[in-house]
Write a protein that holds these residues in place. Sequence first.
Motif, PDB file in Angstrom:
ATOM      1  N   VAL A 250      -9.347  -1.033   9.643  1.00 59.04           N
ATOM      2  CA  VAL A 250      -8.757  -1.324  10.950  1.00 59.04           C
ATOM      3  C   VAL A 250      -7.736  -0.259  11.342  1.00 59.04           C
ATOM      4  CG1 VAL A 250      -7.157  -2.873  12.133  1.00 59.04           C
ATOM      5  CG2 VAL A 250      -9.113  -3.812  10.933  1.00 59.04           C
ATOM      6  N   ILE A 251      -7.848   0.226  12.577  1.00 52.71           N
ATOM      7  CA  ILE A 251      -6.844   1.116  13.170  1.00 52.71           C
ATOM      8  C   ILE A 251      -6.570   0.591  14.576  1.00 52.71           C
ATOM      9  CG2 ILE A 251      -6.288   3.455  13.900  1.00 52.71           C
ATOM     10  CD1 ILE A 251      -8.208   4.510  11.827  1.00 52.71           C
ATOM     11  N   SER A 252      -5.474  -0.117  14.742  1.00 49.21           N
ATOM     12  CA  SER A 252      -5.171  -0.754  16.023  1.00 49.21           C
ATOM     13  C   SER A 252      -3.696  -1.119  16.084  1.00 49.21           C
ATOM     14  CB  SER A 252      -6.030  -2.011  16.210  1.00 49.21           C
ATOM     15  OG  SER A 252      -5.625  -2.732  17.355  1.00 49.21           O
ATOM     16  N   VAL A 253      -3.104  -1.006  17.266  1.00 50.27           N
ATOM     17  CA  VAL A 253      -1.704  -1.383  17.443  1.00 50.27           C
ATOM     18  C   VAL A 253      -1.525  -2.897  17.406  1.00 50.27           C
ATOM     19  CG1 VAL A 253      -1.125   0.675  18.763  1.00 50.27           C
ATOM     20  CG2 VAL A 253      -1.975  -1.347  19.965  1.00 50.27           C
ATOM     21  N   ASP A 254      -2.620  -3.634  17.554  1.00 48.00           N
ATOM     22  CA  ASP A 254      -2.556  -5.092  17.573  1.00 48.00           C
ATOM     23  C   ASP A 254      -2.858  -5.711  16.215  1.00 48.00           C
ATOM     24  OD1 ASP A 254      -1.999  -5.080  20.307  1.00 48.00           O
ATOM     25  OD2 ASP A 254      -4.134  -4.981  20.814  1.00 48.00           O
ATOM     26  N   GLN A 255      -3.124  -4.872  15.196  1.00 53.94           N
ATOM     27  CA  GLN A 255      -3.461  -5.383  13.876  1.00 53.94           C
ATOM     28  C   GLN A 255      -2.723  -4.593  12.803  1.00 53.94           C
ATOM     29  OE1 GLN A 255      -7.642  -6.550  13.198  1.00 53.94           O
ATOM     30  NE2 GLN A 255      -8.101  -5.730  15.229  1.00 53.94           N
ATOM     31  N   VAL A 256      -2.853  -5.052  11.564  1.00 58.12           N
ATOM     32  CA  VAL A 256      -2.251  -4.343  10.436  1.00 58.12           C
ATOM     33  C   VAL A 256      -3.163  -3.180  10.063  1.00 58.12           C
ATOM     34  CG1 VAL A 256      -1.446  -4.518   8.062  1.00 58.12           C
ATOM     35  CG2 VAL A 256      -1.157  -6.455   9.616  1.00 58.12           C
ATOM     36  N   ASP A 257      -2.692  -1.962  10.259  1.00 50.82           N
ATOM     37  CA  ASP A 257      -3.524  -0.775  10.057  1.00 50.82           C
ATOM     38  C   ASP A 257      -3.811  -0.486   8.585  1.00 50.82           C
ATOM     39  OD1 ASP A 257      -3.746  -0.264  12.713  1.00 50.82           O
ATOM     40  OD2 ASP A 257      -2.207   1.276  12.783  1.00 50.82           O
ATOM     41  N   GLY A 258      -4.992   0.083   8.340  1.00 56.08           N
ATOM     42  CA  GLY A 258      -5.294   0.685   7.052  1.00 56.08           C
ATOM     43  C   GLY A 258      -5.624  -0.268   5.924  1.00 56.08           C
ATOM     44  N   LYS A 259      -5.568   0.269   4.704  1.00 51.82           N
ATOM     45  CA  LYS A 259      -5.985  -0.463   3.508  1.00 51.82           C
ATOM     46  C   LYS A 259      -4.884  -1.316   2.898  1.00 51.82           C
ATOM     47  CE  LYS A 259      -9.431   2.988   2.125  1.00 51.82           C
ATOM     48  NZ  LYS A 259      -9.886   3.901   1.035  1.00 51.82           N
ATOM     49  N   GLU A 260      -3.657  -1.105   3.353  1.00 45.68           N
ATOM     50  CA  GLU A 260      -2.540  -1.832   2.750  1.00 45.68           C
ATOM     51  C   GLU A 260      -1.561  -2.339   3.798  1.00 45.68           C
ATOM     52  OE1 GLU A 260      -0.730   1.015   0.148  1.00 45.68           O
ATOM     53  OE2 GLU A 260       0.055   2.236   1.787  1.00 45.68           O
ATOM     54  N   ILE A 261      -0.715  -3.255   3.350  1.00 44.44           N
ATOM     55  CA  ILE A 261       0.389  -3.751   4.167  1.00 44.44           C
ATOM     56  C   ILE A 261       1.654  -3.150   3.563  1.00 44.44           C
ATOM     57  CG2 ILE A 261       1.467  -5.790   5.185  1.00 44.44           C
ATOM     58  CD1 ILE A 261      -0.932  -7.411   4.184  1.00 44.44           C
ATOM     59  N   PHE A 262       2.475  -2.500   4.373  1.00 44.13           N
ATOM     60  CA  PHE A 262       3.635  -1.822   3.789  1.00 44.13           C
ATOM     61  C   PHE A 262       4.815  -1.816   4.744  1.00 44.13           C
ATOM     62  CE2 PHE A 262       1.391   1.575   6.062  1.00 44.13           C
ATOM     63  CZ  PHE A 262       2.437   2.203   6.742  1.00 44.13           C
ATOM     64  N   VAL A 263       5.976  -1.515   4.149  1.00 44.57           N
ATOM     65  CA  VAL A 263       7.195  -1.295   4.915  1.00 44.57           C
ATOM     66  C   VAL A 263       7.876  -0.075   4.332  1.00 44.57           C
ATOM     67  CG1 VAL A 263       8.623  -2.803   3.456  1.00 44.57           C
ATOM     68  CG2 VAL A 263       9.301  -2.367   5.818  1.00 44.57           C
ATOM     69  N   GLY A 264       8.464   0.763   5.204  1.00 45.47           N
ATOM     70  CA  GLY A 264       9.106   1.982   4.748  1.00 45.47           C
ATOM     71  C   GLY A 264       8.137   3.145   4.682  1.00 45.47           C
ATOM     72  N   SER A 265       8.617   4.286   4.216  1.00 45.36           N
ATOM     73  CA  SER A 265       7.795   5.488   4.103  1.00 45.36           C
ATOM     74  C   SER A 265       8.442   6.453   3.121  1.00 45.36           C
ATOM     75  CB  SER A 265       7.647   6.165   5.468  1.00 45.36           C
ATOM     76  OG  SER A 265       6.984   7.402   5.345  1.00 45.36           O
ATOM     77  N   LEU A 266       7.598   7.201   2.402  1.00 46.18           N
ATOM     78  CA  LEU A 266       8.091   8.240   1.497  1.00 46.18           C
ATOM     79  C   LEU A 266       8.046   9.617   2.150  1.00 46.18           C
ATOM     80  CD1 LEU A 266       6.440   7.120  -1.878  1.00 46.18           C
ATOM     81  CD2 LEU A 266       8.761   6.653  -1.065  1.00 46.18           C
ATOM     82  N   ASP A 267       7.476   9.694   3.360  1.00 43.79           N
ATOM     83  CA  ASP A 267       7.321  10.967   4.063  1.00 43.79           C
ATOM     84  C   ASP A 267       8.355  11.173   5.165  1.00 43.79           C
ATOM     85  OD1 ASP A 267       4.999  11.522   2.531  1.00 43.79           O
ATOM     86  OD2 ASP A 267       3.831  10.241   3.882  1.00 43.79           O
ATOM     87  N   LYS A 268       8.978  10.095   5.607  1.00 45.26           N
ATOM     88  CA  LYS A 268       9.985  10.193   6.663  1.00 45.26           C
ATOM     89  C   LYS A 268      10.993   9.064   6.494  1.00 45.26           C
ATOM     90  CE  LYS A 268       7.128   7.476   9.831  1.00 45.26           C
ATOM     91  NZ  LYS A 268       6.469   7.426  11.153  1.00 45.26           N
ATOM     92  N   VAL A 269      12.124   9.210   7.157  1.00 46.24           N
ATOM     93  CA  VAL A 269      13.153   8.159   7.103  1.00 46.24           C
ATOM     94  C   VAL A 269      12.709   7.025   8.020  1.00 46.24           C
ATOM     95  CG1 VAL A 269      15.554   7.584   7.537  1.00 46.24           C
ATOM     96  CG2 VAL A 269      14.950   9.841   6.624  1.00 46.24           C
ATOM     97  N   SER A 270      12.296   5.906   7.432  1.00 49.08           N
ATOM     98  CA  SER A 270      11.789   4.779   8.220  1.00 49.08           C
ATOM     99  C   SER A 270      11.917   3.493   7.415  1.00 49.08           C
ATOM    100  CB  SER A 270      10.317   5.010   8.578  1.00 49.08           C
ATOM    101  OG  SER A 270       9.759   3.864   9.173  1.00 49.08           O
ATOM    102  N   ASP A 271      12.274   2.423   8.112  1.00 48.26           N
ATOM    103  CA  ASP A 271      12.270   1.103   7.489  1.00 48.26           C
ATOM    104  C   ASP A 271      11.345   0.153   8.259  1.00 48.26           C
ATOM    105  OD1 ASP A 271      13.658   0.498   9.802  1.00 48.26           O
ATOM    106  OD2 ASP A 271      15.594   0.284   8.815  1.00 48.26           O
ATOM    107  N   SER A 272      10.377   0.734   8.975  1.00 43.06           N
ATOM    108  CA  SER A 272       9.420  -0.052   9.762  1.00 43.06           C
ATOM    109  C   SER A 272       8.212  -0.430   8.911  1.00 43.06           C
ATOM    110  CB  SER A 272       8.953   0.736  10.991  1.00 43.06           C
ATOM    111  OG  SER A 272      10.035   1.047  11.830  1.00 43.06           O
ATOM    112  N   GLY A 273       7.530  -1.500   9.320  1.00 40.27           N
ATOM    113  CA  GLY A 273       6.302  -1.922   8.659  1.00 40.27           C
ATOM    114  C   GLY A 273       5.097  -1.564   9.511  1.00 40.27           C
ATOM    115  N   ASN A 274       3.897  -1.684   8.959  1.00 43.09           N
ATOM    116  CA  ASN A 274       2.680  -1.338   9.711  1.00 43.09           C
ATOM    117  C   ASN A 274       2.018  -2.560  10.328  1.00 43.09           C
ATOM    118  OD1 ASN A 274       1.791  -2.400   7.201  1.00 43.09           O
ATOM    119  ND2 ASN A 274      -0.120  -1.247   7.317  1.00 43.09           N
ATOM    120  N   TRP A 275       2.795  -3.611  10.569  1.00 44.49           N
ATOM    121  CA  TRP A 275       2.256  -4.807  11.209  1.00 44.49           C
ATOM    122  C   TRP A 275       2.640  -4.825  12.692  1.00 44.49           C
ATOM    123  CZ3 TRP A 275       5.710  -5.101   7.010  1.00 44.49           C
ATOM    124  CH2 TRP A 275       7.048  -5.328   7.349  1.00 44.49           C
ATOM    125  N   PRO A 276       1.847  -5.507  13.525  1.00 43.60           N
ATOM    126  CA  PRO A 276       2.125  -5.562  14.974  1.00 43.60           C
ATOM    127  C   PRO A 276       3.292  -6.482  15.299  1.00 43.60           C
ATOM    128  CG  PRO A 276       0.237  -6.929  14.445  1.00 43.60           C
ATOM    129  CD  PRO A 276       0.594  -6.199  13.175  1.00 43.60           C
TER     130      PRO A 276
END
Length: 287
Positions: A250-276
Amino acid sequence: MKHVKQKFNLVLSFVTAFLLLPALSIAQNAEVVEKGSFQALKTPIILVVALIVAIGLLILIEKKVPRKVRPIFSIVFLLASVFFGFKIYMSIMAPVEFKQEKEKRYSAVIHNLKDIRDSQLAHKTITGNYAKDFTALENFIETAQFAIVEKRDTSYTYFDKVYKIDKLKEEVILDTLSFEPVRDSLFKGTDRYKKMKFVPYAKNDQQEFTMKVDSIIVNGYTAPVFKVSVDKTLVLYDLDKDLLRQETRVISVDQVDGKEIFVGSLDKVSDSGNWPTSYEIESKKKK
């Protein structure tokens, strides 16, 4: 009366088909299944094939089967129609049930991820870094305290020796009034934080989220980062495999993207999750 039973079965087949149409319509909803996917095409194909077979059997009974045994064939056909009608209905409704179960499980997973995120942000606020593992994070929650401070604006004049004039200087003074335990502030005194590391609905009830902590360089400064995640397959392991494979793509702004559910990032400063945002709204309603 000789053709009454056959006509009755024919009418029953078409009635069954029309009863299945609402379910078929729901199953083709873009919010339930991906357009053009195998799951979206499977249900109408099954329904069309079933109707063709049913009509073919009725014609075969009418032309080839002796009249004496036609009642037996009629009964068998009726039972088969009910059985396969039920199977078709279950096949059509599978995406709907999958979506409902998925959203229930995701809500529980995201609730824990939010608790972990809030705890990590508190850890960074007080210590300057993120906790490296769940043990350190739990110990922090049990022992750390937030300082309750009061801001006061103040101003005064001073003599500027360079310009030989009086100047106004404004400052903000912080007064520490008291301290509040992190546990009380984030979890209202409950021990919910002891269970937040476990993945809800996982096959193993001791399955933990994957948590990683690192640091990156941003504009010349070292910034701490973190990420907490879980594969969707661990949360939906016992659901329909075809729909599960579709869900991991799934790749959509209305759904949980990708293969996992996550919060944060190791590539940028972020505390956001990938859920809508729908999951954020749902969480607020529960509070």
